[in-house]
Design a protein around this motif. Structure first.
Motif, PDB file in Angstrom:
ATOM      1  N   ASP A  64       0.613  -1.483   0.028  1.00 52.65           N
ATOM      2  CA  ASP A  64       0.067   0.024   0.018  1.00 52.65           C
ATOM      3  C   ASP A  64       0.920   1.356   0.144  1.00 52.65           C
ATOM      4  OD1 ASP A  64       0.934  -0.376   2.384  1.00 52.65           O
ATOM      5  OD2 ASP A  64      -0.742  -0.011   3.734  1.00 52.65           O
ATOM      6  N   LEU A  65       2.069   1.177  -0.649  1.00 55.10           N
ATOM      7  CA  LEU A  65       2.984   2.490  -0.502  1.00 55.10           C
ATOM      8  C   LEU A  65       2.277   3.461  -1.821  1.00 55.10           C
ATOM      9  CD1 LEU A  65       6.535   0.955  -0.455  1.00 55.10           C
ATOM     10  CD2 LEU A  65       5.218   2.131   1.513  1.00 55.10           C
ATOM     11  N   ASP A  66       1.929   2.986  -2.691  1.00 54.30           N
ATOM     12  CA  ASP A  66       1.418   4.034  -3.913  1.00 54.30           C
ATOM     13  C   ASP A  66       0.196   4.389  -3.530  1.00 54.30           C
ATOM     14  OD1 ASP A  66       1.141   5.327  -6.119  1.00 54.30           O
ATOM     15  OD2 ASP A  66       1.492   3.523  -7.759  1.00 54.30           O
ATOM     16  N   GLN A  96       2.945  -2.544   4.079  1.00 56.77           N
ATOM     17  CA  GLN A  96       4.310  -1.842   3.593  1.00 56.77           C
ATOM     18  C   GLN A  96       4.180  -0.376   4.085  1.00 56.77           C
ATOM     19  OE1 GLN A  96       4.771  -2.564  -0.671  1.00 56.77           O
ATOM     20  NE2 GLN A  96       6.321  -3.934  -0.050  1.00 56.77           N
ATOM     21  N   SER A  97       3.155   0.189   4.265  1.00 54.40           N
ATOM     22  CA  SER A  97       3.005   1.722   4.833  1.00 54.40           C
ATOM     23  C   SER A  97       3.434   1.956   6.172  1.00 54.40           C
ATOM     24  CB  SER A  97       1.613   2.101   4.688  1.00 54.40           C
ATOM     25  OG  SER A  97       0.838   1.346   5.351  1.00 54.40           O
ATOM     26  N   LEU A 102      12.084   1.495   7.464  1.00 48.68           N
ATOM     27  CA  LEU A 102      13.162   0.357   7.042  1.00 48.68           C
ATOM     28  C   LEU A 102      13.473   0.578   5.787  1.00 48.68           C
ATOM     29  CD1 LEU A 102      14.215  -2.284   7.186  1.00 48.68           C
ATOM     30  CD2 LEU A 102      12.133  -3.462   6.596  1.00 48.68           C
ATOM     31  N   TYR A 103      12.577   1.101   4.968  1.00 47.72           N
ATOM     32  CA  TYR A 103      13.184   1.360   3.343  1.00 47.72           C
ATOM     33  C   TYR A 103      13.934   2.449   3.445  1.00 47.72           C
ATOM     34  CZ  TYR A 103       8.696  -1.645   2.958  1.00 47.72           C
ATOM     35  OH  TYR A 103       7.894  -2.576   3.016  1.00 47.72           O
ATOM     36  N   ALA A 104      13.682   3.815   4.234  1.00 44.13           N
ATOM     37  CA  ALA A 104      14.372   4.696   4.203  1.00 44.13           C
ATOM     38  C   ALA A 104      15.737   4.319   4.661  1.00 44.13           C
ATOM     39  CB  ALA A 104      13.488   5.902   5.082  1.00 44.13           C
ATOM     40  N   ALA A 195      10.154  10.403  -7.866  1.00 40.91           N
ATOM     41  CA  ALA A 195      10.419  11.874  -7.934  1.00 40.91           C
ATOM     42  C   ALA A 195       9.266  12.501  -7.052  1.00 40.91           C
ATOM     43  CB  ALA A 195      10.349  12.602  -9.371  1.00 40.91           C
ATOM     44  N   ASP A 196       8.238  11.609  -6.770  1.00 42.93           N
ATOM     45  CA  ASP A 196       7.221  12.020  -5.764  1.00 42.93           C
ATOM     46  C   ASP A 196       7.721  11.711  -4.337  1.00 42.93           C
ATOM     47  OD1 ASP A 196       6.631   9.432  -5.834  1.00 42.93           O
ATOM     48  OD2 ASP A 196       4.814   9.826  -6.751  1.00 42.93           O
ATOM     49  N   GLY A 197       8.744  11.381  -4.188  1.00 42.92           N
ATOM     50  CA  GLY A 197       9.152  10.913  -2.835  1.00 42.92           C
ATOM     51  C   GLY A 197       8.550   9.310  -2.644  1.00 42.92           C
ATOM     52  N   LEU A 198       8.083   8.853  -3.145  1.00 46.18           N
ATOM     53  CA  LEU A 198       7.352   7.309  -2.741  1.00 46.18           C
ATOM     54  C   LEU A 198       8.705   6.558  -2.831  1.00 46.18           C
ATOM     55  CD1 LEU A 198       3.687   7.338  -3.762  1.00 46.18           C
ATOM     56  CD2 LEU A 198       4.648   8.107  -1.662  1.00 46.18           C
ATOM     57  N   VAL A 199       8.590   5.529  -2.110  1.00 49.29           N
ATOM     58  CA  VAL A 199       9.461   4.341  -2.162  1.00 49.29           C
ATOM     59  C   VAL A 199       9.165   3.388  -3.308  1.00 49.29           C
ATOM     60  CG1 VAL A 199      10.414   2.343  -0.910  1.00 49.29           C
ATOM     61  CG2 VAL A 199      10.013   4.435   0.171  1.00 49.29           C
TER      62      VAL A 199
END
Ligand code: GLU
Length: 331
Positions: A64-66, A96-97, A102-104, A195-199
């Motif tokens: 659910d990151l997008d 995932q949200s 962790l992803y960062a 580019a929109d900052g999303l992983v």
């Protein structure tokens, strides 16, 4: 050379590795962009069966990151539909949200070790120069030599790309298709932070397979090519990929794949035409040639009457879609 990771990341990767050694661990990872359609449900059933037939675990991860693509209520609907079908997962649902930290940290480590570079190429620019027939676009490397910074330019942030090493990316693949892609000519430097900052999906997915200790991924064949970038991320983190089984998609009578976004019929429609869980499981299993058309049975009953070899033999044969318009319980 794998990147140097801070201790807390090393510990998470190590814990995933230990989990992998304890036995089969599969996962199903839908995006909450709509209700699951029969193609998604069939993939979920195969993934569940493969895990259960090996006495393994089956995790549910919500991708659910997008945020712009998430549909309100879809997450709950997915959980309810899987439960209704008897496809019960192990442990808490992984969202995932809730794993952005962790992803960062992984992104920062990759960046610190020089494996990422900022890219200012817009999607429009890349679409204009890529193959007109829409073949998998390999990034031509315009920003690879540097020149643009990490900060915003004309109000727009750069995306972050993984610098791929010239290598063959391979993974164990059960679909019968060889699991391998050339990094430079077939994959290219992929975006890991948009580019929109999303992983990006590839980063989050690769990190999750490793840290959750996933040994086997069963998913639609449309994601076969995604394995290349994901294996590249895993290699950068010094880890081996899981096994993959990319299963054929359910296509409609015109050969088009079903799509959540285009409103392909979900369980709601099947229920409205009188289907119960036993007839839907029968419908999905019959479309795979696992039971005769019209069979009614629960997911658990299906598991009990199958051997792992039934699934593996099915891999060698093309999956037969059922005729469009056929309803649960019909021939
Ligand atoms: N979330 C992705 C999707 O629904 C699938 C991810 C995966 O299985 O790797 O298409």
């Amino acid at each position: 050379m794998p990147v140097t990771l801070p201790q807390h990341l090393q510990a998470q990767l190590q814990a995933g590795l230990v989990r992998r050694q304890q036995g089969y661990r599969g996962r199903f990872a839908p995006s909450p962009s709509g209700a699951l359609h029969r193609g998604n449900l069939r993939t979920a059933l195969l993934s569940w069966l493969q895990a259960r037939l090996q006495g393994g675990e089956w995790l549910l991860r919500i991708d659910d990151l997008d945020r712009p693509r998430n549909r309100p209520g879809a997450d709950d609907q997915i959980l309810a539909d899987l439960r209704w079908l008897g496809l019960v997962w192990d442990g808490p649902v992984v969202r995932q949200s809730q794993r952005r930290g962790l992803y960062a940290s992984v992104l920062s480590s990759l960046r610190r070790c020089g494996r990422l570079y900022p890219c200012g190429c817009s999607r429009r620019l890349l679409a204009d120069i890529s193959a007109p027939h829409g073949a998998l676009a390999v990034y031509p490397g315009f920003c690879r030599q540097g020149g643009i910074g990490w900060g915003p330019r004309q109000g727009r942030l750069p995306s972050w790309r993984l610098r791929l090493l010239d290598a063959t990316l391979s993974w164990p693949e059960d679909s019968g298709r060889h699991g391998s892609l050339e990094a430079a000519s077939e994959v290219g430097d992929v975006v890991l932070r948009r580019a929109d900052g999303l992983v990006a999906y590839h980063l989050a997915t690769a990190v999750d397979e490793l840290t959750l200790g996933i040994t086997a991924v069963v998913r639609g064949e449309d994601l076969w090519a995604s394995s290349g970038p994901q294996v590249a991320v895993m290699a950068a983190l010094g880890a081996m990929p899981p096994r993959y089984w990319h299963v054929p998609l359910w296509r409609d009578a015109r050969g088009q794949r079903l799509s959540k976004r285009d409103g392909a019929e979900g369980l709601e429609g099947l229920r409205q035409s009188g289907g119960d869980a036993a007839s839907v499981i029968g419908l999905l299993a019959a479309s795979l040639g696992l039971v005769p058309a019209g069979t009614r049975l629960s997911a658990e009953e299906l598991r009990q009457q199958l051997q792992l070899s039934d699934l593996l033999t099915m891999v060698d044969e093309p999956l037969s879609p059922i005729p469009e318009g056929a309803e649960p319980g019909e021939a």
